[in-house]
Design a protein around this motif. Sequence first.
Motif, PDB file in Angstrom:
ATOM      1  N   VAL A 114       0.998  -1.165   0.006  1.00  0.00           N
ATOM      2  CA  VAL A 114       0.080  -0.138  -0.094  1.00  0.00           C
ATOM      3  C   VAL A 114       0.846   1.353   0.016  1.00  0.00           C
ATOM      4  N   HIS A 115       0.706   1.940  -1.018  1.00  0.00           N
ATOM      5  CA  HIS A 115       1.686   3.233  -1.180  1.00  0.00           C
ATOM      6  C   HIS A 115       0.892   4.393  -0.443  1.00  0.00           C
ATOM      7  N   ASP A 116       0.995   4.391   0.849  1.00  0.00           N
ATOM      8  CA  ASP A 116       0.185   5.422   1.868  1.00  0.00           C
ATOM      9  C   ASP A 116       0.851   6.518   1.488  1.00  0.00           C
ATOM     10  N   VAL A 117       0.144   7.903   1.205  1.00  0.00           N
ATOM     11  CA  VAL A 117       0.520   9.125   1.220  1.00  0.00           C
ATOM     12  C   VAL A 117       1.260   9.432   2.564  1.00  0.00           C
ATOM     13  N   ILE A 118       0.697   8.974   3.582  1.00  0.00           N
ATOM     14  CA  ILE A 118       1.165   9.628   4.896  1.00  0.00           C
ATOM     15  C   ILE A 118       2.213   8.547   5.328  1.00  0.00           C
ATOM     16  N   LEU A 119       1.973   7.172   5.359  1.00  0.00           N
ATOM     17  CA  LEU A 119       2.778   6.401   5.867  1.00  0.00           C
ATOM     18  C   LEU A 119       3.971   5.927   5.367  1.00  0.00           C
ATOM     19  N   LEU A 122      -9.909   4.262 -12.116  1.00  0.00           N
ATOM     20  CA  LEU A 122      -8.975   4.790 -11.393  1.00  0.00           C
ATOM     21  C   LEU A 122      -9.074   4.203  -9.830  1.00  0.00           C
ATOM     22  N   THR A 123      -7.757   3.837  -9.470  1.00  0.00           N
ATOM     23  CA  THR A 123      -7.748   3.347  -7.952  1.00  0.00           C
ATOM     24  C   THR A 123      -7.287   4.470  -7.269  1.00  0.00           C
ATOM     25  N   PRO A 124      -8.023   4.685  -6.208  1.00  0.00           N
ATOM     26  CA  PRO A 124      -7.503   5.666  -5.245  1.00  0.00           C
ATOM     27  C   PRO A 124      -6.236   5.542  -4.590  1.00  0.00           C
ATOM     28  N   ALA A 125      -5.642   6.650  -4.298  1.00  0.00           N
ATOM     29  CA  ALA A 125      -4.237   6.511  -3.377  1.00  0.00           C
ATOM     30  C   ALA A 125      -4.815   6.648  -1.986  1.00  0.00           C
ATOM     31  N   PHE A 126      -4.146   5.931  -0.991  1.00  0.00           N
ATOM     32  CA  PHE A 126      -4.686   5.766   0.201  1.00  0.00           C
ATOM     33  C   PHE A 126      -3.896   6.935   1.056  1.00  0.00           C
ATOM     34  N   ALA A 127      -4.420   7.398   2.297  1.00  0.00           N
ATOM     35  CA  ALA A 127      -3.459   8.266   3.057  1.00  0.00           C
ATOM     36  C   ALA A 127      -4.022   7.977   4.446  1.00  0.00           C
TER      37      ALA A 127
END
Length: 481
Positions: free
Chosen positions: A147-152, A221-226
């Motif tokens: 998971v390419h988490d924007v925050i983590l 589109l698959t959303p990015a996770f944060a």
Amino acid sequence: MGAPRVRIAPSPTGFFHVGTARTALFNWLFTRRHGGAFLLRIEDTDEARDREEWVDGIVDALDWLGLSPDEPPVRQSQFAPAHREAAQRLFDAGALYGCDCTREAIEARLEGTGRTGYDGHCRDRGLARGPGVALRFRVQDEGVTVVHDVILGDVEFPNDAIEDFVVVRSNGTVLFALSNLVDDRAMAITHVIRGPEHLANAPKQLMLAAALDHVEDHVALTPAFATVPLLVNEQRKKLSKRRDPVSLESYRDQGYLADAIVNFLALLGWSPRGDEEKVDRATLVAQFALEDVNHAPAFFDVAKLTHLNGEYIRDLDLDAFIAACRPWVAPTPGEWSPEGQAPPWPPERFDEAVFRSIAPLVQERVATLGEVAPMVDFLFLEDPPRDPQAFDKAIRNQPLAAAVLADALATLATADFDAAALHAVLVEVGERHDLALRRAQAPVRVAVTGRSIGPPLFESMALLGRDEVRRRVAAALRDAG
RNA sequence: GCCCCCAUCGUCCAGCGGCCAAGGACGCCGCCCUUUCAAGGCGGUAACACGGGUUCGAAUCCCGUUGGGGGUGCCA
């Protein structure tokens, strides 16, 4: 980046959780910063719990906070056909398989093996869809899902630690992991910014998204996770609706300002540049970046919120302060007013001009608007509220009190009734009894206001007027024993 | 149990290899101001969890330990 589209997806539960408010704020700040859209989707899957007024509550709360969605709210239920269609396609493609295992049967098979979760019993049984048959996702046995988490940052989940999870209930309805994803794709959501209780859903949704890409006509589109940090209580546990004050409405009722709450919420897991924490929305928007958001849980410290709220109250100009106080001191029928907090005086006794005069002195003494009415009630009540402790301490058990009161009663008969003159009177009276002003004013304060603390006494006396002040002093003198 | 996240004053944050004998805010304590209570001003208290590395140099990087937390549902 292009214009982002984000959403919050609360379920209508009867009140607006402060955690939802914080998540909403971070979503909102992110889109304001990048010129995107902030949306609201009501997660109304559980029809039994869905109530129309609860939906209104969510909308009202967001409006109050100044975080109104950019498009009309949508309901998850309206996407139900899309959920079913996606599920069917995944099933047809073999990504989902039928399973009729009961929880008990699974546990019985796992008994003593040391393993937990689902054992893949139905994976290759080729069960057809039908009553009593749920649909599970065939999770890869090996590899990792990142998971390419924007925050983590990148969070890796070993696939073998993720069981074949249920996607469609045996009654045919679609579960969160898929429905949520389908909804986000339908709404063209680019970033899913949510709390850490959802982190474990992210790899599942990524798997589903990849599977969907194979079976749909077009690649969505698959959303990015944060993942924003959790809000915790003093025990460092997730805020619980049972034990913790988590309803936004209750804060509003107590007289917390929306701007103060927004400012405070922004400070939980993030901070503006420089040493100043009290910053306006424009600054929040200008400086906010998901990349700067913390990873550690944050304690929802009401004491700090309260302090900030006091600062925001003091920043109000007089008219704004008076207007803000109205729901607590003179509520207008039909307009919003705090629940269970009707003013302690009969409505007709409230005097706009008197309140306006005392307002500046009250403004710098309260941290919440709910404290206002109790502070000025003696001005609008027929008789002052009498705090027994204060009365005993300052009058009944104070040897000089009766003499001071009697002296004041006499002197007040002819004194000018403005604050400066009254100040001088009390100094005089005090001198006659060899008391410093701080001592001499005490019995008079309790006689006139009923309490030992409150707004400045002389201004209060001037507002009450000679006759009323003398009546109250006389009454206290009589009751002194 | 398994997976994941986290770890700087009591609390929320700053710090992103040297500018840190660690800074701000809340709280708490003291002083000043003062008609009570506040507000305000000034000052103080208080932290890099531990152990190994890497490096000339670590709060900052890596590993481990410990400790917290989240998730492990035919809830969302």
